[in-house]
Design an enzyme around this catalytic site. Structure first.
Site, mmCIF file in Angstrom:
data_model
loop_
_atom_site.group_PDB
_atom_site.id
_atom_site.type_symbol
_atom_site.label_atom_id
_atom_site.label_comp_id
_atom_site.label_asym_id
_atom_site.label_seq_id
_atom_site.Cartn_x
_atom_site.Cartn_y
_atom_site.Cartn_z
ATOM 1 N N GLU A 179 0.732 -1.168 0.002
ATOM 2 C CA GLU A 179 0.275 0.233 0.196
ATOM 3 C C GLU A 179 1.394 1.328 0.242
ATOM 4 O OE1 GLU A 179 -3.226 -0.268 3.070
ATOM 5 O OE2 GLU A 179 -3.798 -2.227 2.233
ATOM 6 N N GLU A 370 -4.955 -9.146 0.968
ATOM 7 C CA GLU A 370 -5.098 -8.453 1.818
ATOM 8 C C GLU A 370 -6.321 -8.901 1.774
ATOM 9 O OE1 GLU A 370 -4.106 -5.318 4.018
ATOM 10 O OE2 GLU A 370 -2.208 -5.590 3.868
HETATM 11 O O1 IFM Z 1 -4.029 -3.224 9.191
HETATM 12 C C1 IFM Z 1 -3.327 -2.625 7.412
HETATM 13 C C2 IFM Z 1 -3.095 -2.653 6.818
HETATM 14 O O2 IFM Z 1 -1.006 -3.119 7.496
HETATM 15 C C3 IFM Z 1 -2.712 -3.031 5.702
HETATM 16 N N1 IFM Z 1 -3.736 -2.962 5.118
HETATM 17 C C4 IFM Z 1 -4.814 -2.894 5.530
HETATM 18 C C5 IFM Z 1 -5.068 -3.264 6.686
HETATM 19 C C6 IFM Z 1 -6.293 -3.322 8.127
HETATM 20 O O3 IFM Z 1 -6.422 -1.569 8.179
#
Ligand code: IFM
Length: 464
Positions: A179, A370
């Protein structure tokens, strides 16, 4: 569809499992969010270690120092992974644990921690997937300018080369950046994340440019050192979901997914086109104009490297429809629409449209790097953690993923966020995203009901 009606759910999960290479059923974590041990065994300070100490930066002043104490409890956590039945585990390496000053002197104790972790995963039959950078940047490099420094891509390349040399005999799967919008826009423009700066746009765009070059440098280092490396990145895909199945609205959703939005650096195409496509989108130059780094146009293709997957983190999606004037309209979700504890909308259709649109645009196999939700989980009187919302969420999202697969998308894996409740950045320990409940005072782990449901789904999917 109810989860098991007519064996349909099982059938859909079994189809998902029959992807072109063995389907990765995984969970994801990040070093800073779980490891703790922030200031021992030779680890250097990260920007997050420093940022947490600043007054008002983190919810209720929570500290990152201990987190889930995974650094000491890693064996217990690997046993949990084995019990869960995942065949893939995505974790990140803490750069300052390996190179306390970012470059130069190596911290052997840090390297040996990850060696134990990798060997422990392999012994348990779980494939390690390493994320090189999930936001815990070295404070020592930040003092020299961090991502604003033109040498950052080179420094990142050196760090990557070291990991590739030491782990490349056992680790084939790698993610470069997690990200990038969050540590660039969140950290340098809005100041919500470490290092907590609020810089003018040209500097933010320069840092973004260096982050993209760092990604490319890392890919080159991995390709040179790891035989048969499988490489991706993990940006966020902000897809859009059409308000109806009409052709117009679906087209609107496709367009909205890649159009540059007002929150420009959060736009999927700003990051994903350079990483998975042909370089910065034209719109970036049109929208940012002179604020784009001088070299951006000439170096446009420099960050593009052939990758093995189009990986992305996928959470929720705005609704979109085609307006009467032909433009895009983003209606609010109907009152009472489902939300997570974080108040993120629950839009499982994103797992159909997102993979579909990304596969069309980037022509690579898809990985969901994710996906998850926070709930107000607690240990009930019976000693268990009942989290039906998470169970429903997982089922719905996997069904939509299987719908994308039925539509012809080559889907190779799903990594649930996250294994453990953990340190949710500026929100401290308020948001619980884990399949395993963590008591942050004692460190005690309690698998939630959703842990056993995800385990059941994986077993179901793998049933011949
Ligand atoms: O916890 C975060 C992660 O570090 C990056 N993506 C989103 C998750 C939830 O907010």
């Amino acid at each position: 569809m109810t989860p098991d009606s007519n064996g349909q759910f099982a059938h859909r999960m079994q189809s998902l499992n029959k992807s072109k290479e063995s389907f990765s059923w995984g969970v994801a974590t990040a070093s800073a969010q779980i490891e703790g041990a922030a200031e021992i065994d030779g680890k250097g300070l990260s920007t997050w270690d420093q940022f947490c100490k600043g007054p008002g930066n983190i919810y209720q002043g929570h500290q990152i120092t201990r987190a889930c104490d995974h650094y000491h409890r890693w064996e217990e956590d690997l046993d949990l992974l084995q019990l869960l039945g995942v065949n893939a585990y995505r974790f990140s390496v803490s750069w300052p644990r390996i190179l306390p000053r970012g470059i130069g002197k190596i911290n052997e104790l840090g390297l040996s921690f990850y060696e134990r972790l990798i060997d422990g995963l392999l012994e348990r039959g779980i494939t390690p997937w390493i994320t090189l950078f999930h936001w815990d940047a070295c404070r020592a490099l930040e003092e020299q300018g961090g991502f604003l420094h033109p040498d950052m891509p080179h420094w990142f390349g050196e760090y990557t080369a070291l990991l590739a040399q030491r782990f490349g005999d056992r680790v084939q799967h790698w993610f470069t950046l997690n990200e990038p919008h969050a540590f660039i826009e969140g950290g340098l423009r809005h100041g919500r994340h470490a290092p907590g700066k609020q810089l003018p746009l040209p500097e933010v765009l320069l840092a973004a440019h260096h982050a993209l070059l760092a990604h490319a440098e890392a890919v080159d280092q991995l390709r040179a050192r790891v035989s048969n490396a499988k490489i991706s990145a993990a940006p966020v895909l902000i897809t859009a979901v059409p308000t109806s199945e009409s052709k117009e609205d679906r087209e609107a959703a496709r367009e909205a997914t890649f159009v540059m939005q007002n929150d420009v650096l959060r736009s999927s195409s700003f990051w994903m086109d350079p990483i998975y496509g042909q370089g910065y989108p034209e719109e970036a130059f049109r929208i940012f104009g002179d604020a784009m780094p001088q070299v951006a146009q000439t170096e446009r293709s420099k960050m593009c490297r052939p990758l093995d997957y189009c990986g992305f983190n996928l959470y929720d999606a705005p609704l979109v429809k085609r307006g009467p004037d032909g433009g895009l309209e983003f209606p609010s979700p109907p009152p009472g629409s489902p939300q997570t504890a974080f108040q993120w909308p629950i839009t499982e259709e994103a797992h159909y449209y997102g993979p579909l649109f990304a596969a069309e645009r980037y022509k690579l196999p898809i990985l969901i790097t994710e996906n998850g939700l926070s709930c107000r989980d607690r240990i009930h009187l019976d000693g268990r953690v009942h989290d039906p919302q998470r169970i429903d969420f997982i089922q719905r999202h996997l069904l939509e993923l299987s719908r994308a697969q039925s539509a012809g998308v080559d889907i190779r894996g799903y990594f649930h966020w996250s294994l453990l409740d953990n340190f949710e950045w500026n929100h401290g320990y308020r948001e619980r995203f884990g399949l395993v409940h963590v008591d942050f005072a004692s460190g005690q782990r309690t698998p939630k009901d959703s842990f056993f449901e995800y385990k059941r789904i994986i077993e179901l999917a793998q049933t011949p």
